[in-house]
Design a protein around this motif. Structure first.
Motif, PDB file in Angstrom:
ATOM      1  N   THR A  37      36.776  42.054  46.708  1.00 55.80           N
ATOM      2  CA  THR A  37      35.513  42.444  46.380  1.00 55.80           C
ATOM      3  C   THR A  37      35.597  41.850  44.491  1.00 55.80           C
ATOM      4  O   THR A  37      36.606  41.676  43.772  1.00 55.80           O
ATOM      5  CB  THR A  37      35.680  43.953  46.048  1.00 55.80           C
ATOM      6  OG1 THR A  37      35.605  44.767  47.368  1.00 55.80           O
ATOM      7  CG2 THR A  37      34.008  43.997  45.539  1.00 55.80           C
ATOM      8  N   LEU A  38      33.800  41.158  44.754  1.00 55.27           N
ATOM      9  CA  LEU A  38      33.852  40.366  43.168  1.00 55.27           C
ATOM     10  C   LEU A  38      32.534  40.993  42.569  1.00 55.27           C
ATOM     11  O   LEU A  38      31.902  41.631  43.349  1.00 55.27           O
ATOM     12  CB  LEU A  38      32.831  39.031  44.049  1.00 55.27           C
ATOM     13  CG  LEU A  38      32.495  38.049  42.550  1.00 55.27           C
ATOM     14  CD1 LEU A  38      33.372  37.621  41.521  1.00 55.27           C
ATOM     15  CD2 LEU A  38      31.982  37.134  43.417  1.00 55.27           C
ATOM     16  N   LEU A  39      32.617  41.236  41.343  1.00 48.21           N
ATOM     17  CA  LEU A  39      32.350  41.798  40.304  1.00 48.21           C
ATOM     18  C   LEU A  39      31.606  40.418  39.905  1.00 48.21           C
ATOM     19  O   LEU A  39      31.968  40.087  38.620  1.00 48.21           O
ATOM     20  CB  LEU A  39      32.545  42.827  39.768  1.00 48.21           C
ATOM     21  CG  LEU A  39      32.050  43.757  38.493  1.00 48.21           C
ATOM     22  CD1 LEU A  39      30.425  44.541  39.715  1.00 48.21           C
ATOM     23  CD2 LEU A  39      32.415  45.036  37.482  1.00 48.21           C
ATOM     24  N   MET A  60      33.905  37.300  50.510  1.00 51.81           N
ATOM     25  CA  MET A  60      33.660  38.341  49.888  1.00 51.81           C
ATOM     26  C   MET A  60      33.266  39.221  49.828  1.00 51.81           C
ATOM     27  O   MET A  60      31.607  38.823  50.081  1.00 51.81           O
ATOM     28  CB  MET A  60      34.349  38.030  47.930  1.00 51.81           C
ATOM     29  CG  MET A  60      35.541  37.206  47.515  1.00 51.81           C
ATOM     30  SD  MET A  60      36.270  36.330  46.669  1.00 51.81           S
ATOM     31  CE  MET A  60      36.277  37.683  46.098  1.00 51.81           C
ATOM     32  N   SER A  61      33.003  40.603  49.452  1.00 53.06           N
ATOM     33  CA  SER A  61      31.696  41.675  49.069  1.00 53.06           C
ATOM     34  C   SER A  61      31.301  40.733  47.310  1.00 53.06           C
ATOM     35  O   SER A  61      32.146  40.696  46.445  1.00 53.06           O
ATOM     36  CB  SER A  61      32.195  42.393  49.215  1.00 53.06           C
ATOM     37  OG  SER A  61      32.571  42.924  50.848  1.00 53.06           O
ATOM     38  N   ILE A  88      32.848  49.220  37.715  1.00 55.90           N
ATOM     39  CA  ILE A  88      33.980  47.801  37.956  1.00 55.90           C
ATOM     40  C   ILE A  88      35.630  48.144  38.480  1.00 55.90           C
ATOM     41  O   ILE A  88      36.189  46.846  39.138  1.00 55.90           O
ATOM     42  CB  ILE A  88      34.017  47.798  36.132  1.00 55.90           C
ATOM     43  CG1 ILE A  88      35.077  46.170  35.669  1.00 55.90           C
ATOM     44  CG2 ILE A  88      34.902  49.129  35.623  1.00 55.90           C
ATOM     45  CD1 ILE A  88      35.063  46.359  34.361  1.00 55.90           C
ATOM     46  N   GLY A  89      35.706  49.666  38.497  1.00 57.46           N
ATOM     47  CA  GLY A  89      37.473  49.802  38.978  1.00 57.46           C
ATOM     48  C   GLY A  89      37.252  49.237  40.724  1.00 57.46           C
ATOM     49  O   GLY A  89      38.606  49.293  41.327  1.00 57.46           O
ATOM     50  N   ARG A  90      35.771  49.415  41.783  1.00 58.61           N
ATOM     51  CA  ARG A  90      36.251  48.484  42.483  1.00 58.61           C
ATOM     52  C   ARG A  90      37.393  46.929  42.997  1.00 58.61           C
ATOM     53  O   ARG A  90      36.821  46.158  43.422  1.00 58.61           O
ATOM     54  CB  ARG A  90      35.083  48.809  43.373  1.00 58.61           C
ATOM     55  CG  ARG A  90      34.937  49.930  43.485  1.00 58.61           C
ATOM     56  CD  ARG A  90      33.336  50.693  44.095  1.00 58.61           C
ATOM     57  NE  ARG A  90      32.925  49.903  44.791  1.00 58.61           N
ATOM     58  CZ  ARG A  90      31.794  49.578  45.325  1.00 58.61           C
ATOM     59  NH1 ARG A  90      30.728  50.433  44.371  1.00 58.61           N
ATOM     60  NH2 ARG A  90      31.378  48.960  46.880  1.00 58.61           N
ATOM     61  N   ALA A  91      36.263  45.958  41.659  1.00 57.80           N
ATOM     62  CA  ALA A  91      36.375  45.003  41.708  1.00 57.80           C
ATOM     63  C   ALA A  91      37.921  44.526  41.475  1.00 57.80           C
ATOM     64  O   ALA A  91      38.668  44.867  40.969  1.00 57.80           O
ATOM     65  CB  ALA A  91      35.947  44.258  40.794  1.00 57.80           C
ATOM     66  N   VAL A 120      43.478  43.258  38.839  1.00 50.82           N
ATOM     67  CA  VAL A 120      42.615  42.292  38.663  1.00 50.82           C
ATOM     68  C   VAL A 120      42.355  40.783  38.099  1.00 50.82           C
ATOM     69  O   VAL A 120      43.551  40.845  36.785  1.00 50.82           O
ATOM     70  CB  VAL A 120      41.172  43.905  37.631  1.00 50.82           C
ATOM     71  CG1 VAL A 120      41.446  43.474  36.762  1.00 50.82           C
ATOM     72  CG2 VAL A 120      40.083  42.627  37.933  1.00 50.82           C
ATOM     73  N   VAL A 121      41.491  40.115  38.588  1.00 47.58           N
ATOM     74  CA  VAL A 121      41.444  39.081  37.101  1.00 47.58           C
ATOM     75  C   VAL A 121      40.411  39.438  37.036  1.00 47.58           C
ATOM     76  O   VAL A 121      38.901  39.461  37.686  1.00 47.58           O
ATOM     77  CB  VAL A 121      42.031  37.232  38.506  1.00 47.58           C
ATOM     78  CG1 VAL A 121      41.441  35.916  37.713  1.00 47.58           C
ATOM     79  CG2 VAL A 121      43.455  37.135  38.863  1.00 47.58           C
ATOM     80  N   VAL A 122      40.295  38.805  35.710  1.00 50.36           N
ATOM     81  CA  VAL A 122      39.392  38.690  35.064  1.00 50.36           C
ATOM     82  C   VAL A 122      38.943  37.117  35.190  1.00 50.36           C
ATOM     83  O   VAL A 122      39.324  37.195  33.793  1.00 50.36           O
ATOM     84  CB  VAL A 122      39.131  39.767  33.738  1.00 50.36           C
ATOM     85  CG1 VAL A 122      37.653  39.332  32.711  1.00 50.36           C
ATOM     86  CG2 VAL A 122      39.221  40.383  34.371  1.00 50.36           C
TER      87      VAL A 122
END
Length: 218
Positions: A37-39, A60-61, A88-91, A120-122
């Motif tokens: 998943t991408l945010l 990706m979603s 944000i917790g889903r990304a 996560v990667v930001v």
């Protein structure tokens, strides 16, 4: 005009830090993005291109958080900035392409950042001040598996400064605001796009990428 180069740079940072190519003489656990998943924060031209590459290349979603959406069909979900903390917790990957306005300053503070997955990667190709620097440094110290890659930095005395405590952390990587790839090709494309946008405004009264001036007033 800088959409393509900046989106490519965002993915370069994301894949590099995910695979641990920045780490010397140390073991690192690579991240896999395919099917995850991408945010995207800020879904204008750059954010939309990041999403397009995610869907077309890595299946990706995509979740978009933005005031407006340049290409809404690229996003499986579309949310306003006020709902950032709830999604944000889903990304698995957060790509920040937010402009710096009164509304977006420190959108990523500790309360929001702490909701992210530890793995996560930001990536930030928006503006440094959309992220609370002290909060991000604290989080990276607390969570060694969280990774932050940025092309934009925080301001000191009214100008962007590339010095930050984060450089001392193994889960931080940065490039010095070079994402726009200021080659002759890129600069030429930017000049052409600006000229065409001015022509459109003068002849039709409308233009691309208009901003609300009040968003930038102190």
């Amino acid at each position: 005009a800088y959409t393509g180069p900046v989106a490519e740079h965002a993915w370069g940072l994301a894949l590099g830090v995910a695979k641990g190519v920045h780490v010397k003489n140390a073991e690192t656990r690579p991240r896999i993005f395919r099917g995850k998943t991408l945010l995207v924060l800020g879904c204008g031209s750059i954010g939309s291109e990041v999403a397009r590459l995610a869907k077309s290349s890595l299946s990706m979603s995509t979740i978009g958080v933005s005031r407006s959406f340049k290409v809404p069909e690229l996003f499986d979900e579309m949310r306003p900035l006020a709902e950032l903390a709830s999604v944000i917790g889903r990304a698995d990957l957060v790509a920040n392409a937010l402009p710096l306005t009164r509304e977006t300053r420190h959108s990523l503070d500790y309360a929001v950042l702490s909701r992210m997955k530890e793995t996560v990667v930001v990536v930030n190709v928006g503006r440094g001040e959309t992220v609370d620097e002290a909060a991000m440094v604290t989080l990276l110290k607390e969570r060694p598996e969280t990774r932050y890659a940025t092309d934009v930095f925080w301001e000191r005395g009214g100008r962007e400064v590339f010095e930050t405590e984060a450089w001392n952390l193994p889960n931080f990587v940065g490039t010095l605001h070079t994402a726009n790839g200021a080659s002759d090709e890129t600069v030429g494309a930017a000049k052409g796009a600006a000229a065409e946008n001015l022509r459109k405004f003068l002849t039709t009264g409308s233009a691309e990428n208009r901003v609300r001036v009040e968003d930038y007033r102190a």
